[in-house]
Motif scaffolding. Structure first.
Motif, short mmCIF file in Angstrom:
data_model
loop_
_atom_site.label_atom_id
_atom_site.label_comp_id
_atom_site.label_asym_id
_atom_site.label_seq_id
_atom_site.Cartn_x
_atom_site.Cartn_y
_atom_site.Cartn_z
N LYS A 1 0.88 -1.18 0.01
CA LYS A 1 -0.09 -0.01 -0.07
C LYS A 1 0.87 1.33 0.03
N ASN A 2 0.77 2.17 0.91
CA ASN A 2 1.46 3.32 1.07
C ASN A 2 2.80 3.05 1.94
N PHE A 3 3.44 2.06 2.00
CA PHE A 3 4.64 1.56 2.70
C PHE A 3 5.88 1.73 1.70
N GLU A 4 6.96 2.43 1.98
CA GLU A 4 7.95 2.33 1.20
C GLU A 4 9.13 1.96 1.94
N LEU A 5 10.10 1.01 1.58
CA LEU A 5 11.28 0.85 2.44
C LEU A 5 12.44 1.22 1.56
N TRP A 6 13.28 1.98 2.02
CA TRP A 6 14.47 2.49 1.31
C TRP A 6 15.66 1.94 2.01
N ALA A 7 16.65 1.70 1.04
CA ALA A 7 17.88 1.24 1.45
C ALA A 7 18.90 1.76 0.65
N GLY A 8 19.96 1.97 1.40
CA GLY A 8 21.31 2.55 0.63
C GLY A 8 21.57 3.94 1.38
N GLN A 9 22.11 4.98 0.29
CA GLN A 9 22.69 6.35 0.93
C GLN A 9 21.82 7.16 0.22
N THR A 10 21.24 8.09 1.27
CA THR A 10 20.49 9.08 0.49
C THR A 10 20.15 10.30 1.78
N LYS A 11 19.48 11.29 1.48
CA LYS A 11 19.20 12.19 2.49
C LYS A 11 18.23 11.54 3.78
N LEU A 12 18.69 11.81 4.98
CA LEU A 12 17.96 11.66 6.17
C LEU A 12 16.64 12.44 6.26
N PRO A 13 15.75 12.05 6.80
CA PRO A 13 14.25 12.68 6.99
C PRO A 13 14.45 13.79 8.08
N GLY A 14 15.30 14.82 7.78
CA GLY A 14 15.59 15.94 8.62
C GLY A 14 14.87 17.45 8.14
N ASN A 15 15.57 18.31 8.29
CA ASN A 15 15.05 19.59 7.96
C ASN A 15 14.57 19.80 6.63
N ARG A 16 13.34 20.61 6.62
CA ARG A 16 12.98 20.79 5.11
C ARG A 16 13.81 21.27 4.16
N GLU A 17 14.35 22.12 4.36
CA GLU A 17 15.39 22.93 3.50
C GLU A 17 16.29 21.90 3.02
N ARG A 18 16.80 20.87 3.69
CA ARG A 18 17.44 20.02 3.14
C ARG A 18 16.79 18.82 2.36
N ILE A 19 15.83 18.65 2.82
CA ILE A 19 14.91 17.55 1.68
C ILE A 19 14.68 18.22 0.53
N ILE A 20 14.24 19.38 0.49
CA ILE A 20 14.07 20.16 -0.94
C ILE A 20 15.63 20.07 -1.82
N SER A 21 15.50 19.58 -2.85
CA SER A 21 16.76 19.48 -3.88
C SER A 21 17.12 20.98 -4.02
N SER A 22 18.63 21.16 -3.78
CA SER A 22 19.41 22.39 -4.02
C SER A 22 19.24 23.05 -5.31
N GLY A 23 18.43 22.28 -6.37
CA GLY A 23 18.21 22.51 -7.64
C GLY A 23 16.78 23.40 -7.73
N SER A 24 16.15 23.33 -6.78
CA SER A 24 14.83 23.58 -6.40
C SER A 24 14.31 24.48 -5.35
N LEU A 25 15.44 25.38 -5.30
CA LEU A 25 15.24 26.21 -4.22
C LEU A 25 15.08 27.71 -4.61
N GLU A 26 14.31 28.51 -3.93
CA GLU A 26 13.84 29.70 -4.49
C GLU A 26 15.00 30.88 -3.89
N THR A 27 15.86 30.34 -3.40
CA THR A 27 17.09 31.28 -3.04
C THR A 27 18.18 30.64 -3.79
N VAL A 28 19.46 31.44 -3.62
CA VAL A 28 20.89 31.13 -4.44
C VAL A 28 21.34 29.78 -3.70
#
Length: 399
Positions: A130-157
């Motif tokens: 259903k709506n469960f996903e298991l992630w395995a490997g190296q990726t961003k941790l579920p921390g702060n929102r600024e970090r979760i949003i890609s650096s290429g999709s920021l509205e700031t420099v």
């Protein structure tokens, strides 16, 4: 006119490129250089490239001398290759992201086998039920929102000082993600993570304990049409997302939880439990976008010590940070934005307090795929320390 054989060869080469180099792709700008699905639907591949070219100028400011000499630099801030798609089944997705700029690959050390840190993401995501996903490997941790949003999709420099001081970035491990409907448009998202706790591309194994992260996110008015920075969708109804994250790094050996430098002592590594808390919110409505973020970090012991209790000079980056920003996207795809950031580290680390005020201007030519962004930031310091004025301009290109 006599034409040499060399010129004939060059002309023939140009003609061959013109005649035979006209392959037509169905891809669109920003949708990937390669974007294909196998004929038997057993896998898909999407390949993107992106780069950020940055110009920066800084001026130091003191009460006695006013503006000091400027320091300027050009920099390839980011240059990356991204691959993604599904394998065997659309329920089994993968993502690989490689960094190529010096900033992306810096940090080689004995803990990375003295190798550049090329790999940003290498993760598999399995929608097993259903709506469960298991992630395995190296990726961003579920921390702060600024970090979760890609650096290429920021509205700031770039991201704020709160992110640079307190984010928990990427790590290796397992994550469990889930999405729940709470009735009507109300959505709740949950994420749990168990990671190694020392950052990305580590090859020496776990030196301290493991890192545990949990995040809850509430969207009371439904999902966003465009979750990234700037309100390109010009949401017709107000959209809000509020998130909270808690991170515990057991016996951490680095100054910023899984980031920063190793706390090396005379007999090994200084270890201490580090906790990081994030509270954030994002809002969008009819071209208006706003983001607020609070971070706090604490540790069992803040100052790293040797076996004889003498100080090593290293310290956990404990303290608090707050960032708030808001912008408006005009129909012409120009955006103006203001941002205020406060950094107040624990007094045992430093009594200096940073207050940064930023005014930004962006021109989106093709949303985040092609844009020019500029900002002017004034950093105010207490204790009579030197203030700073910074101007930045950046070009972003994504294919």
């Amino acid at each position: 006119m006599k034409i040499t054989s060399g010129w004939l060869t060059a002309i023939a080469l140009l003609l061959s490129i013109h005649l035979y180099g006209q392959d037509i792709t169905e891809n669109k700008f920003g949708k990937g250089i390669i974007n294909t699905i196998a004929s038997d639907s057993s896998y898909s591949v999407k390949m993107n490239v992106r780069m950020q070219s940055l110009f920066t100028t800084n001026w130091g400011i003191t009460e006695e001398d006013g503006f000091g000499d400027s320091e300027s630099a050009f920099l390839i801030r980011r240059a990356r290759l991204k691959f993604g798609g599904f394998a065997y089944s659309p329920r089994l997705e993968y993502k690989i992201e490689l960094g190529l700029s010096n900033r992306d690959i810096s940090g080689a050390s004995p803990f990375t086998s003295d190798a550049p840190r090329y790999i940003l993401d290498a993760v598999v995501k399995w929608n097993f039920y259903k709506n469960f996903e298991l992630w395995a490997g190296q990726t961003k941790l579920p921390g702060n929102r600024e970090r979760i949003i890609s650096s290429g999709s920021l509205e700031t420099v770039d991201r704020s000082l709160v992110n640079s001081r307190f984010n928990i970035d990427r790590d290796l491990g397992l994550q469990l993600h889930h999405e729940t409907s709470l009735g009507g448009d109300f959505i709740m998202r949950e994420a749990l993570s168990v990671a190694q706790g020392e950052g990305r591309n580590i090859t020496t194994g776990n030196l301290g304990g493991y890192q545990y992260t949990a995040r809850l996110e509430f969207l009371p008015f439904g999902d966003f049409a465009d979750y990234a920075g700037a309100d390109f969708a010009r949401e017709e109804e107000p959209k809000l997302a509020v998130g909270v994250s808690y991170d515990f790094n057991d016996d951490a050996v680095k100054t910023r939880s899984n980031m920063g430098s190793y706390m090396i002592t005379d007999d090994g590594f200084f270890q201490t439990d580090i906790t990081t808390f994030f509270l954030d919110a994002i809002f969008k409505y009819e071209g208006i976008s706003a983001l607020a973020e609070f971070a706090h970090r604490d540790a069992g012991e803040i100052l790293a010590m040797n076996s004889d209790n003498s100080l090593t000079g290293a310290a956990v980056n404990a303290g608090s940070g707050f960032n708030v920003q808001a912008g408006y996207l005009f129909p012409s795809n120009y955006q103006v934005l203001g941002r205020y950031t406060n950094i107040d580290l624990d007094d045992t680390v430093t009594q200096a307090v940073e207050n940064q005020y930023t005014l930004g201007l962006s021109k989106y030519i093709s949303k985040h795929n092609l844009k020019v962004q500029a900002d002017l930031s004034y950093l105010n310091m207490n204790l009579g320390l030197e203030d700073d004025l910074m101007f930045r301009m950046q070009l972003e290109l994504q294919l």
